[in-house]
Motif scaffolding. Structure first.
Motif, PDB file in Angstrom:
ATOM      1  N   LEU A  76       0.848  -1.200   0.000  1.00  6.66           N
ATOM      2  CA  LEU A  76       0.000   0.000   0.000  1.00  6.66           C
ATOM      3  C   LEU A  76       0.880   1.246   0.000  1.00  6.66           C
ATOM      4  O   LEU A  76       0.891   2.034   0.957  1.00  6.66           O
ATOM      5  N   ASN A  77       1.609   1.416  -1.056  1.00 10.15           N
ATOM      6  CA  ASN A  77       2.572   2.533  -1.101  1.00 10.15           C
ATOM      7  C   ASN A  77       1.881   3.892  -1.167  1.00 10.15           C
ATOM      8  O   ASN A  77       2.473   4.904  -0.745  1.00 10.15           O
ATOM      9  N   ALA A  78       0.665   3.954  -1.681  1.00  8.45           N
ATOM     10  CA  ALA A  78      -0.022   5.244  -1.842  1.00  8.45           C
ATOM     11  C   ALA A  78      -0.846   5.622  -0.624  1.00  8.45           C
ATOM     12  O   ALA A  78      -1.520   6.666  -0.631  1.00  8.45           O
ATOM     13  N   LEU A  79      -0.805   4.808   0.433  1.00 10.52           N
ATOM     14  CA  LEU A  79      -1.651   5.053   1.613  1.00 10.52           C
ATOM     15  C   LEU A  79      -1.245   6.361   2.290  1.00 10.52           C
ATOM     16  O   LEU A  79      -0.062   6.612   2.551  1.00 10.52           O
ATOM     17  N   GLU A  80      -2.275   7.175   2.598  1.00 11.70           N
ATOM     18  CA  GLU A  80      -2.041   8.466   3.237  1.00 11.70           C
ATOM     19  C   GLU A  80      -2.639   8.542   4.646  1.00 11.70           C
ATOM     20  O   GLU A  80      -2.082   9.219   5.510  1.00 11.70           O
ATOM     21  N   ILE A  81      -3.768   7.866   4.857  1.00  9.79           N
ATOM     22  CA  ILE A  81      -4.437   7.918   6.166  1.00  9.79           C
ATOM     23  C   ILE A  81      -4.618   6.485   6.669  1.00  9.79           C
ATOM     24  O   ILE A  81      -5.240   5.660   5.981  1.00  9.79           O
ATOM     25  N   LEU A  82      -4.122   6.247   7.857  1.00 10.88           N
ATOM     26  CA  LEU A  82      -4.243   4.919   8.490  1.00 10.88           C
ATOM     27  C   LEU A  82      -4.771   5.115   9.909  1.00 10.88           C
ATOM     28  O   LEU A  82      -4.136   5.789  10.739  1.00 10.88           O
ATOM     29  N   ASN A  83      -5.910   4.509  10.161  1.00  8.62           N
ATOM     30  CA  ASN A  83      -6.557   4.648  11.465  1.00  8.62           C
ATOM     31  C   ASN A  83      -6.468   3.308  12.214  1.00  8.62           C
ATOM     32  O   ASN A  83      -7.094   2.324  11.823  1.00  8.62           O
ATOM     33  N   LEU A  84      -5.719   3.295  13.327  1.00 12.30           N
ATOM     34  CA  LEU A  84      -5.562   2.101  14.172  1.00 12.30           C
ATOM     35  C   LEU A  84      -6.017   2.381  15.607  1.00 12.30           C
ATOM     36  O   LEU A  84      -5.535   1.761  16.557  1.00 12.30           O
TER      37      LEU A  84
END
Length: 618
Positions: free
Chosen positions: A192-200
């Motif tokens: 997921l190289n283009a991922l900008e927002i990650l919610n954990l």
């Protein structure tokens, strides 16, 4: 206005053409508005309409258990709050929904999905599958969705995201994994190289590694709050990377260790993110050394960060460098995981009596204090085994032999005594068996009375006072040829205890009598001969008077018994007496006879000056 103007100018032909075209456009638009809903093929439980330029089918709470068939022109499908527990392969393409751009299947009790559920959905840009019961997502589940930009999986109990969980999604910008009970995240985001927002947020993460997010070069937001972070050395590197990346989010909070509970990451220094040191003295818990020997204690510490090492002796710190007897050698090695392995070797030269005791290796960090103990002691002297050699062996053998012989003699003597006692007992039993029962009872009665003391005898006969009183005067027996004789007062002897059964005792026991009276004084009569062969054993007995003498005697008990004499054959006759059940008896003259009913009773004694009664002591 335009036709009037043209009419005024005389251009009637152009005005007619424009007016006709205008009416045609109105008619066609009205027809299109009437025919359009019929072409959508929308179910009665759904609402199909254009929203923001996209054909949208809203089927919320419609009771569907599978994807419904709709018009192929549908671009947005909302199936929220239905009961679709399983997504089959090509679930949307088989329903003719090949032009879908957005799919909302939130809160549909979804528990399982096929790997190819979204196959051939090439223009799909958003999927919302939140608040369901998916415990896992098949690897490659979104493969081919190359235009997918938003993926929302929040509210599913995933717990673990394995490595390579998501396929290559070059357009994915947002990934929502909030409240998914995640405990472990591996290299799940590597594609997921283009991922900008990650919610954990709001998961169960306690530790993480920065390598998980190494490929997320375009990441702009990483939300980590709401997880029970354990702020130790394993989290230290990730914490330093996270704070240095300047990702706009709230600072996470520590839950462990207790000293850092509810503290922000930003409020704790990096060196304080430490792990519990592992300390061990490799020599063992106890070391035995002699006085004058040299000794080295080796302490191994593995910790992150590097701890401070101290040595204590009997609870007191050792001043290394000041005391020449103690020297320390330290070595440090950095391990692959960033931990530090440290060796501290304490050497003691020429041990003396003051160097024996407890040694402690102490590892100290900003948070932890761990120790290892070892006892240095003198060797325990054990007594050498006793080895019997030469003459000592023969002495031991002789002593044991003598003891065995003595025990043998004692055992033999005990057996012999037992045999003799047994033989003697059998002999006595045989003699008793030969002895007649009447004679035995007679002897038992006499012997039982003779063993009593005079006082006991007097007490035993006190119950016979009435009989004694009846015979307290001299009795005169008159027989032919003999005249009168004087006899002592008599009373019946009670039977032995073995012949009495709580019944009244008989006044006579056959024709056997025992003579005795109370303590009374008897005066001799001048006309009666009172001579008698009496042997006195009472306490007071001053003699028996002869004829014409005045002798006073006190008879408490006379231990004598009379035996029947031989049958009298003179002129005296009397009625025949019955058998008295006494059996055979022996008289004082040595004769033996039986008392039968046909034998007359013995005659009375002759009248002479001397009494014919004989007294035999038993």
């Amino acid at each position: 206005m335009y036709p009037q103007r043209y009419a005024e100018k005389g251009n009637n032909r152009g005005a007619i053409k424009f007016k006709g075209l205008f009416h045609l456009m109105v008619i066609l638009g009205t027809a299109a508005a009437i025919v359009a809903p019929e072409c959508c093929d929308c179910p009665d439980s759904c609402v199909c309409k254009w929203i923001t330029g996209k054909m949208t089918a809203i089927c919320i709470s419609a009771g569907f258990t599978d994807v419904p068939s709709l018009s192929s022109d549908t671009q947005v499908l909302n199936l929220n709050s239905n009961n679709i527990t399983y997504l089959k392969a090509d679930a949307f393409g088989s329903a003719g929904l090949v032009n879908l751009q957005k799919i909302f299947i939130k809160h549909v009790t979804l528990r399982e999905m096929h790997r190819d559920s979204f196959k051939n959905m090439t223009i799909l840009v958003e999927i919302n599958m939140s608040d369901n019961y998916l415990s896992s997502i098949p690897k490659g589940a979104f493969e081919g969705n190359v235009r997918l930009k938003i993926l929302i999986l929040s509210g599913n109990p995933l717990k673990i995201l394995p490595s390579g969980q998501f396929p290559t999604l070059p357009c994915l910008r947002t990934l929502e994994l909030e409240s998914c009970q995640l405990q472990t995240i591996e290299d799940s985001f590597v594609n997921l190289n283009a991922l900008e927002i990650l919610n954990l947020k709001l998961n169960n993460l306690q530790s993480a590694s920065k390598e998980i997010f190494a490929n997320l070069t375009n990441l702009k937001s990483l939300a980590l709050e709401g997880n029970p972070w354990r702020c130790d050395c394993e989290l230290k590197i990730f914490r330093d990377w996270y704070l240095s990346s300047n990702l706009p989010s709230l600072s996470p909070i520590c839950y462990q260790p207790e000293i850092f509970n509810q503290k922000l990451w930003t409020s704790i220094a990096s060196e304080d993110f430490a792990c519990l040191p592992k300390v061990q003295i490799t020599n063992g818990d106890v070391v035995y050394k002699d006085v004058g020997e040299n000794m080295t204690l080796s302490c191994n510490i593995v910790s992150n960060p590097e701890p401070v090492v101290l040595w204590l002796f009997n609870g007191v710190p050792i001043a290394i460098g000041v005391n020449e007897s103690f020297t320390e050698d330290v070595s440090v090695e950095i391990l692959i995981d960033g931990s530090v392995e440290k060796w501290s070797n304490l050497s003691i030269r020429e041990l003396n009596e003051y160097n024996f005791g407890h040694f402690v290796c102490l590892a100290k960090s900003a948070v932890y204090l761990v120790e290892a103990k070892s006892l240095v002691s003198l060797p325990v002297e054990e007594d050498p085994p006793v080895v019997v050699k030469g003459h000592a062996f023969w002495f031991l053998f002789t002593g044991v032999s003598i003891l065995g012989l003595v025990l043998f003699v004692l055992a033999t003597s005990a057996v012999a005594c037992g045999c003799m006692t047994y033989s003697r007992t059998n002999k006595i039993k045989k003699q008793d068996e030969k002895t007649g029962d009447p004679e035995k009872r007679l002897l038992d009665v006499s012997s039982s009375h003779s063993r009593k003391s005079s006082c006991e005898k007097l007490d035993s006969i006190s119950g016979a006072n009435e009989s004694v009183d009846r015979f307290n005067s001299n009795l005169h027996l008159k027989r032919p040829d003999y005249g009168y004789v004087t006899a002592f007062p008599v009373f019946p002897v009670p039977p032995p205890e073995q012949f009495s059964n709580s019944m009244a005792r008989s006044r006579t026991l056959g024709n056997v009598y025992q003579y005795g009276t109370k303590s009374r004084q008897y005066r001799s009569r001048p006309d009666v001969d009172q001579s008698s062969d009496v042997v006195c054993k009472a306490r007071k007995c001053r003699g028996v008077g002869s004829k014409g003498s005045s002798s006073v005697f006190d008879v408490s008990v006379l231990p004598f018994a009379t035996l029947p004499r031989k049958h009298f054959t003179g002129e005296y006759t009397s009625p025949i007496t019955k058998y008295d059940n006494m059996g055979k008896r022996i008289s004082v003259r040595g004769s033996s006879t039986m008392s039968f009913q046909d034998i007359p009773p013995p005659p009375p004694p002759p009248l002479s000056s001397k009494s014919d009664f004989e007294f035999v002591p038993l």
